[in-house]
Design an enzyme around this catalytic site. Sequence first.
Site, PDB file in Angstrom:
ATOM      1  N   GLU A 155       0.848  -1.205   0.000  1.00 23.02           N
ATOM      2  CA  GLU A 155       0.000   0.000   0.000  1.00 23.02           C
ATOM      3  C   GLU A 155       0.882   1.254   0.000  1.00 23.02           C
ATOM      4  OE1 GLU A 155      -1.283   2.861   3.109  1.00 23.02           O
ATOM      5  OE2 GLU A 155      -2.061   0.926   3.808  1.00 23.02           O
ATOM      6  N   HIS A 156       1.887   1.278   0.872  1.00 22.74           N
ATOM      7  CA  HIS A 156       2.794   2.443   0.903  1.00 22.74           C
ATOM      8  C   HIS A 156       3.496   2.615  -0.443  1.00 22.74           C
ATOM      9  CE1 HIS A 156       3.605   3.927   5.183  1.00 22.74           C
ATOM     10  NE2 HIS A 156       2.516   3.204   5.262  1.00 22.74           N
TER      11      HIS A 156
ATOM     12  N   GLU B 106       6.461   3.785  11.848  1.00 18.26           N
ATOM     13  CA  GLU B 106       5.032   3.539  12.042  1.00 18.26           C
ATOM     14  C   GLU B 106       4.843   2.378  13.021  1.00 18.26           C
ATOM     15  OE1 GLU B 106       2.898   2.957   8.377  1.00 18.26           O
ATOM     16  OE2 GLU B 106       0.968   2.742   9.388  1.00 18.26           O
TER      17      GLU B 106
END
Lengths: 417, 429
Positions: B72-73, B145
């Site tokens: 996704e990133h 994160e």
Amino acid sequence: MDSLKINDNINLYYVPMTKLKTTSIGVYIHRPLREKEVSKNALLPYVMKRGCALCPESGSVFRRLEELYGASLSAGILKRGGDHTIYFSLETISDKYAPNGEPLTADSMKLLMSMVFEPSAFDNDTVAQEKKNAVDRITAEINDKRLYAQLRCSEEMCRGESFALPRLGTKEGVEALTADALKEHYEEIIKSSVIDVYVCGGADINALAKQVNDCTANMTFIKAQIPPSSLFDGRGGVKRVTDHMDVVQGKLSMGFRTGTAANSANYAALMVMNSIYGGGAHSKLFNNVREKLSLCYYASSSLVRSKGIMFVNAGIEFQNFDKAYNEILAQLDAVKNGDISELEFESSKNALVNQLEAYKDDQIAMQLYLIDERISGTNYSIDKMKDMINNVTLDKVKEAAAEVKLDTVYFLTGKEA
Amino acid sequence: MELKHITSDITGEEMYCGTHPSGLGIYLIPKKDYSETYAIFGTRYGSVNSKFIVPGETEVTEVPDGIAHYLEHKMFDQPDGSNVFDKFAKYGGNANAFTSFDMTAYLFTATEHIEENLAALMDYVQSPYYTDETVQKEQGIIGQEIRMYDDSGNWKLFFNLLNCLYQNHPVKKEIAGTVESISHITPEYLYKCYNTFYNLSNMSIVVVGGFNVESVLDVIEKGIKKNEPFTEEIKKIYEDEPSEIAKPYAEQKMSVASPLFMIGFKDTDTGYGGERLIKKYIEVSILLKMLFGRSSRLYKELYESGLINNTFQTDYTVQTSYAYSAIEGESRDSKAVYEAVKNEIERVRREGLNEDDFNRIKKVMWGRYIRSHNNVEEYAGMFMQFLFVGADYFNYHDAYEKVTFDDVKRRFENHFVTERSALSVINPM
């Protein structure tokens, strides 16, 4: 927006938003943010919602809400500049969607009015329970380290003025309260505060006004004003504070004084400036501190409208403090120097306009916007605010940026670091 | 292409939908007078899908944990080096993406230039570009994160509970993986996952808000890149999960203010989706409110004795391959809360559920459904979640009407089994 004056202190505002399937009613009681009542104000809404003449005990309040198809009630306290606002908010599905034609909006207003004007749970047990919960809420602020770092930065920055007072009051202040003192405070403020009632959705505003009037006709009010807010001007120099805690990631929070008041003609320029600097994924902080240098997961800036303060927040490795700090200031210099691309400038304006336009689809966001405008004394409509943002020039952004000065640097770091 | 037009008399909602020859599911829900539009382009692929068989292959593919989120990133890196966010920002769109256990989604909200924003969304999600260098660069950001989550008491509380409830199911693993697992991610793995799960026949796009249906459909059709739809399903492999829990208790010390607790009940009635799953969702949600909701006998007792506060809440999470309910809050004595919960279940088992409570609380589920149509983001999100478990959000009323008091009594016996419950606690340092 329609507005109806109920009496010197109470106004009812109606924003038709019938495209939504709900109707939201918000009651906002404006109190001055000051030491002698900060803890009382913070505790009061939680006791008031425990019981009222209509629903004398908590269980009956909750059952009533369930009967209203799960109407959602929230009560709490806001801090906006010099205004400490006690609020109650109730959202129910609009009468149009009531499966059996129930008068849901009128029933909601009835419950809210009883809660605000006929609270009945000032007994020792209830107040003791809510005091304990209020203390828990204060201590729980440490759980969200990102928010906690900004609260600490704000507290250090404004030390000595009322804005340094915590929104939730102080532990000592809450613990010292008695049930009688709280009841007395309630009785005093209910008749001597500006009270705004906002209705957003689909409703018969005159019928609701009559309900409010019926509840308050026999009361005596002392004319009140919205508490004033003043621009934060700081002391000059930069204050640096570091706290050590058992955390894995460091939290940096930097407070800046902007010198631009909410009612200043330049405020829209400050909003655009903040958006360019750190107001989202289009901003300089996001693209440089996070994306280019991979220094953090988040880096952003935000404004406290009522005080003319800007905060920058970032989550970083302890040892990257200097790198992140320098880059954050370097990006601010870039904004001051007008080193702003056409894309950054347009994106920032678009993001703000987009956000304002979206308030029209959200009843709670709409109420909070209107309350902010009311407290600032500006009372700009959403469309007026959009125009102001669209008219901001690059030169005005530079002017606003030139006034921004670093005031306080707060770092939450590890025990060993 | 022609879309089907569907309307609901009960909610006044309307929808245009259909499946494009490429395999992409298209769902357009116009909302009259809305300022905002929200578009979400999602794939049935999340953190639990690290083991699978690609259609046409026989070998099982196994990839490092955390790869769905990593991917996704990495979708934000474009072949021409351009910045995806800039493309949205230029048109006032606010773009984002998220990865959950079962879904990865790319989305934006905008009030103007919907077509331009939508074209940007269609383009970048179909433009994978992974190199050793760009994959390497992301380790730092995702590492931060993961560390941010490491400091979050609520996050740890949740995953510790899942590790109590589940012995093998990958739902117990952190969505972002670990610093160690993501160090094994390579461009080859990313392409393998992309080419499997981002095949358009595994994806859908949902648009909700104030937009023009014809021009939005036109942008979607023009934006679809060449895609050969799978003719068979992607076989997702989960280890066999026994009905027994892994362990009844987990405790961790962190820098939180007050102790946090989360009690979970493992649902073993799984393996199906569709309306049957939605009906189960409504039944368990009603039960959670009847037993532990604000108006319940237990809530009042615990609240007034100071064992719980306003943070007390319940939630039911349901997917085809797993489901659990959770009760969480803050308490100075988490074990006492857990005991009280178990005792209340035993009491209700003896004395029975109250039908008035059922009738009143069933209304709450209706209000919640009606209200969910307000916010474009919530609406589209719910719609897609229903879609991905094989259910139709427009038909919620059918499942809702079918839920009877007897169903709820049966569900109580089946779901609230104390042997299948566990307690997770985070204590202050």
